[in-house]
Structure formats: C-alpha cells, structure tokens
Design an enzyme around this catalytic site. Structure first.
Site, PDB file in Angstrom:
ATOM      1  N   ALA A  50      35.245 -42.496  26.061  1.00 49.92           N
ATOM      2  CA  ALA A  50      36.209 -43.109  25.148  1.00 49.92           C
ATOM      3  C   ALA A  50      36.556 -42.212  23.949  1.00 49.92           C
ATOM      4  O   ALA A  50      37.742 -41.997  23.671  1.00 49.92           O
ATOM      5  CB  ALA A  50      35.687 -44.478  24.698  1.00 49.92           C
ATOM      6  N   ARG A  85      45.017 -44.880  30.556  1.00 49.38           N
ATOM      7  CA  ARG A  85      43.810 -45.646  30.869  1.00 49.38           C
ATOM      8  C   ARG A  85      43.784 -46.887  29.983  1.00 49.38           C
ATOM      9  O   ARG A  85      43.855 -46.793  28.771  1.00 49.38           O
ATOM     10  CB  ARG A  85      42.547 -44.797  30.665  1.00 49.38           C
ATOM     11  CG  ARG A  85      42.600 -43.561  31.572  1.00 49.38           C
ATOM     12  CD  ARG A  85      41.244 -43.027  31.925  1.00 49.38           C
ATOM     13  NE  ARG A  85      40.380 -43.990  32.550  1.00 49.38           N
ATOM     14  CZ  ARG A  85      39.046 -43.856  32.564  1.00 49.38           C
ATOM     15  NH1 ARG A  85      38.476 -42.845  31.972  1.00 49.38           N
ATOM     16  NH2 ARG A  85      38.302 -44.758  33.172  1.00 49.38           N
ATOM     17  N   GLN A 199      29.084 -40.219  36.925  1.00 48.63           N
ATOM     18  CA  GLN A 199      29.046 -39.521  35.636  1.00 48.63           C
ATOM     19  C   GLN A 199      27.615 -39.236  35.190  1.00 48.63           C
ATOM     20  O   GLN A 199      27.366 -38.257  34.492  1.00 48.63           O
ATOM     21  CB  GLN A 199      29.755 -40.354  34.550  1.00 48.63           C
ATOM     22  CG  GLN A 199      31.252 -40.447  34.712  1.00 48.63           C
ATOM     23  CD  GLN A 199      31.654 -41.702  35.465  1.00 48.63           C
ATOM     24  OE1 GLN A 199      30.891 -42.232  36.276  1.00 48.63           O
ATOM     25  NE2 GLN A 199      32.857 -42.166  35.219  1.00 48.63           N
ATOM     26  N   ASP A 240      33.291 -48.771  25.806  1.00 49.84           N
ATOM     27  CA  ASP A 240      34.710 -48.437  25.782  1.00 49.84           C
ATOM     28  C   ASP A 240      35.474 -49.366  24.862  1.00 49.84           C
ATOM     29  O   ASP A 240      36.533 -49.016  24.346  1.00 49.84           O
ATOM     30  CB  ASP A 240      35.293 -48.490  27.191  1.00 49.84           C
ATOM     31  CG  ASP A 240      34.740 -47.351  28.024  1.00 49.84           C
ATOM     32  OD1 ASP A 240      33.624 -47.501  28.562  1.00 49.84           O
ATOM     33  OD2 ASP A 240      35.381 -46.292  28.084  1.00 49.84           O
TER      34      ASP A 240
END
Lengths: 358, 358
Positions: A50, A85, A199, A240
C-alpha cells in the site's frame, strides 16, 4: 526504493522501481517513463504494498504532468491511477494530497511541483516507518521476557509482505523487526508464503535473507498449528485499509491468522501509518479486488536448469475465484502500531482527535 | 481404485494404483509388485488419503508374504509399512486387522489369506463410503432450503482431497457430494487448493471435473472471506485420525477453516469411517508428520509448451517448516458423518458403545 532521477539522455525523467514480479529470482530495475507506465506498474504489481503504491502513483501523476498539465489532465491522470487497484487507501490518499497541492498552481509549474511533493511523500514514508519501528521495538521488548522463558528467541509470524519492498524503506510490519535486530533482540520470523502471489515466499523471505534475519517459510495453512503449539509469540501484519472502527482490510488470509491468534492468546498487531486509516468507510463498503483466475492456477519459478518459467499447476479446465483481500474484525486485533504510538482498536477515536489537532 | 490382479506373465501378482503425484496432468497407473514398492507408494504419496493408504498397506503386506511368511516376516513387514506415514490411523488399523487375522494361520496359507482380506477391506471401504454418502445426503438436504433462499445452489467448502482418489471409491467428504448430485440437489463446491501438495487443486478439482460437478478453486487463504460473505453453507472435510473426544487431526489448515466456520455460524462436518477414530489417543499425543522443505519451496506443473516440470518458487537459500497435519478441537466440529449415521462430538461415546456391541 522509488528513486526519481533526471535521465542524462533525451528520454526525459524516469522513476526507477524494482520489478517485484521477478523476485526472488532476478533483481530487475525498471524505469517508469510515463503515466501509463506507472499505472501498468501498479496494476501488474511490479510495485505493490500500500505505501509504495501511493508513492508510485504520486510519481506517475508527476510523469503525466510533463505531457500536459491542464485541470482536465490532472483530473484524468488521477482517475487513471486511482482505477489501477481499488482496495488500498494509500493510493487514493497520496493522489488526494497531490491534487490538493497541485490544483491551485498554474499549469506551467505543476509538473515540477508534483515531482517535489512525490519526493516529500517518499521521504515522509521513510520517517513514518522509522517511527513505527521505534514503537514496535518497545512492544517486542515487552513480549521478549515471556518468549525467552520458552526458547532462545522471540517468534514473530507475518503474512504477505509489509517489508521495505512494500514501502519506500524499512517496511511497516517489518520496521519493528529491523529495529529489534538493530537492538540485538534475538528473533525468528515465520513467513506465511501468502498465496496466490506468494509475496511472503518471494519477497519477505528474500528481504529477511538480505538482512540476515533468521526466518522460516511456512504455507498459509500452517500458522494455526504453530500457534496451537506455542511456537508464535506475536503476529504482525500490514494493512491496505483500516476503518475508523479498527476493522482491518489486508491481504487475503489475514483474517484466518487473526482467528487463530485470538483462539490461542497470541497478540495480533497491525503495523501501519495513519494514512492507511480510512475514517470515512465501513468495513462492508471496502471494495475487495477480485484478481484473475490464472494467479491461482499458474505459478512462476526457476527450473533445475536455472530457467525462469511459468507452469500451470491445475488441470486445464480448472478456474479459480481470487479475492485479493479480506477484512479482519477489530475484535481480533490487539493493537495498531502507528507513527504516533500503539493504539487499541477502541482508542482509534483518540488517535483521530490527535491527528485533527495537528 | 486399488485392483489386485494376477499378472498373465511370470512377474507374479501386482497391485495397480493411480500415481496421484502425476495428476491432474497425467493419468499414470503403476503396478506395485512388492512390499518395498507398496511402502514407497505410500511414503512418496503415489497413493494418499487415509482409507486408501490403509488398503494399500494391506496389499503391501500380502505382496511381502509371497516372499516369506514366517512370524518374523509378518512382524517385519508390518513395521516397515507402519513407518511410512505416522499420522493417519487407518494405516495402523488396517495392518492390525491383517495381523490379527494372519498370525494364527500356517505360514503356507498366509499370502493367499492376506490377498483375500485386503480385497475385503477394499470392498468394505466402498460400502462404508456409500453409507457415509447416504447420511451426508440427508444432512445436505436439511441445509438446502436455507441455502436456496440465498442463491440457486448449496455451496460446500472442502479442504484437501477426501474424494474417491483418497479411498477405494466415492470418497469420504465427497461421498455426500456425489450422493447429492445423484439426487439432483443443485450444488457448488469451493475447493481449497491445499498447500503445500495442492491435493485440492490437483486431485479434488480433477475428480469433480470428471464427475461434472460445479466447482471453483480457491487459495487456502480465501475460505474465511467467503464464509464472512455468506457464500458457504457447509464445510465438509475428511480426517486422518479422530480422538475419542472428537478432536480431528486432518490436513494442515483444516483448523483455520474450522475457526472461520465457527466464527460465521457455518456448520463444519467431518465425513469419515469409524475406523479413523482412535479411541486410545489424546490429541496432544497424535504424531504430526513433518515433511520435506522442498514440498513448500518447489512446485510441479505443465509449461505453456505442455512439458511437465518442477520449479523452485522461492530464493535458493529459503527453507521451510512443513507440518502435514493439524488438530481441530472438538468444540469447532458440528458433527461426524460416519457409516453409522451423524454424531456430534459429545455423542462419540454413544457411537463407541454401538461399535463395541456389534
């Protein structure tokens, strides 16, 4: 991590980023030379995390303004970048800061002002994460004694990547880890691989290896078992978007780890800048990005021969649902580690008043 | 699925199995021609799934007895097979049934008696799963009305593979699904991919596709999010070993799904034969198999060119912990779907008395 630089040839300015889709196999630096390029970098997740997405969008806007800087251009660029996004709030937050600053300026000065503010956002991100690291270190130190009665180190579980690859430097959830390492606190990190995009396996494990911090990769399924057996002292994740009630939207699977932590009395902390709090939204209204099926059915890696390749792990007819995020209810969160200190979910109104009084 | 057959050449008897490590990319049938071969099939997971492992071990013992059938041979073969995988109780259960039956017999008749009993265990497994399917169907029918108020079908979430590939036929957790399909009940199955070995993505999705049952693959991280949004009506899983208190040892990650089901009021059922209940053990004493790190760091699949290959998804220095199972406490289990009906965890003593009275 994001470095704006004036190119010495005729191509104009470029923003250098690490292409995170190639890690841990290759360290590829790409130059973003236009708004479209920056938008693609975000939507295809060359950059992700983010805070880093926010800063990249700010630079993307600056790159766009080199081509045209009217009010309509400005609004159009912001819309393009905002659409890349939907879930993380930092993207919208960074663009809003840019727009508020740039709108009153004459078109002729907007591009250079945009590069300056983007650089300031990047610098601020570093400062914010250093502060998160300091508060997080104090928290880890308070957990240390109990952990060291059980074994020789403090064990931290983390999900996804909220490390320096997700930010401009230091990371959010990893900032306390780096601060603890610098302070000589013995620690070990369990890294959730974080399907579907891995990730944890690709980025967090790589980061911790670069930093020589002891860590072990686990599948996302394993964290509950480890917590049941007292092998995890604290969970630390990023976010986020956090609501004013303290509900935490973060990488898919965070909710399951929070449930397990709650069930086993393991503290569950969210390390994040206050810019990731969306004071206006309720959890049910956060848009949850649904990504492509092939992120689940296909995986990239390196063959024994050293070749980078992509394989399909399922049968050819299999399709997948791929929600990118989930929402962990505030009741499962022990606290938020922010640049202004550690706050319980029910203390967020206090934090808000402090922010508004600044 | 396991078929013992007399070969028409001089190689002696063989047991045919599907090599599940090649699915869904290739349907490879292998012939197990010796005890060692059967042991390897189990430890390398060419066959997996608690009931199928039990039957394969029974055939493995029979194959061994063709080479020597003394009391010492018998004990040695059983020890070899028992050591292949520690967690599932069906393996020990099947071997114990074989030993009790074979020990009193003269060595000369043990091999043929062993093949007969192994075949009987296989037949029994089919019968048991058909019964599980009947009881499970009634249960799904009872959930149907509430589900059909929300959407056009009943949505089931399953973890790992407890389908016909895990058994001799029909499966345990999938037996009710096949029965429901046969009964015309509209349903949709969410298939957890089930890292690290992807039994959901590779096996359950493949099975359901063969059976033309609507399904969607999801990462293990996604189930909690779907349950929060009312998209799952019931969870149904298998078990490798259940304690007398109703604690369920099953594929790693089952516990996390049970937590999410409990948190969202979604019923969580374990479909399993009574042979998977270990009346003698407490949850903390169940041996949890730790498997190799490279099951997490490497993955196999098919390239765009159609080539089957294995890739490393992590950096070269990354190592993983890989516990194969976790234990879901009885308090999170709604009920057990067995060949004798559906029982709540607190009703297991009742089931035990019924079994002892037979």
């Amino acid at each position: 991590l994001v470095v704006a630089r004036e190119c010495d040839d005729a191509r104009g300015p470029a923003v250098e980023i690490i292409d995170q889709t190639r890690l841990p196999h290759e360290l590829v630096v790409r130059e973003l030379v236009s708004l479209d390029c920056a938008a693609r970098a975000i939507s295809e997740m060359w950059v992700r995390g983010a805070p880093l997405v926010g800063v990249t969008a700010a630079y993307g806007l600056a790159l766009g303004l080199l081509q045209g800087a009217s009010d309509a251009d400005l609004a159009g660029y912001a819309a393009t970048l905002r659409a890349t996004r939907p879930t993380a709030v930092n993207l919208a937050w960074a663009l809003e800061r840019m727009l508020v600053h740039l709108r009153p300026l004459p078109a002729s000065t907007r591009a250079s002002a945009a590069f300056e503010l983007a650089a300031r956002l990047a610098d601020e991100d570093v400062e914010v994460n250093l502060a998160i690291g300091r508060y997080g270190l104090a928290l880890l130190q308070s957990l240390q004694e109990r952990a060291l009665r059980k074994r020789s180190h403090l064990a931290i579980l983390t999900h996804c990547n909220a490390g320096w690859l997700a930010t401009v430097d230091r990371g959010t959830a990893t900032a306390p880890i780096y601060a603890a390492r610098d302070a000589g606190l013995p620690l070990h990190v369990f890294v959730d691989e974080t399907r579907p995009r891995n990730q944890g396996a690709s980025l967090t494990a790589w980061e911790l290896q670069q930093e020589a911090i002891a860590h072990t990769l686990i599948v996302d399924n394993a964290g509950g078992h480890l917590m049941q057996h007292g092998e995890v002292d604290v969970c630390m994740v990023g976010t986020d978007r956090t609501t004013r009630e303290g509900d935490v939207c973060n990488k898919i699977g965070t909710y399951l780890k929070a449930l397990a932590a709650h069930d086993n009395g393991v503290p569950f902390y969210v390390a994040a800048p206050t810019s990731s709090i969306d004071w206006s939204i309720a959890a049910k209204d956060i848009p949850i990005e649904e990504r492509a099926s092939d992120e689940v059915t296909h995986l990239a890696g390196v063959t024994d021969a050293g070749e980078f390749t992509r394989v399909r792990v399922t049968g050819p007819g299999t399709t997948a649902r791929n929600p990118g995020f989930d929402v962990t209810p505030a009741r499962l969160i022990t606290g938020f580690i922010t640049e202004f200190g550690v706050f319980r979910p029910d203390e967020l109104p206090l934090l808000r008043r402090r922010l508004e009084a600044r």
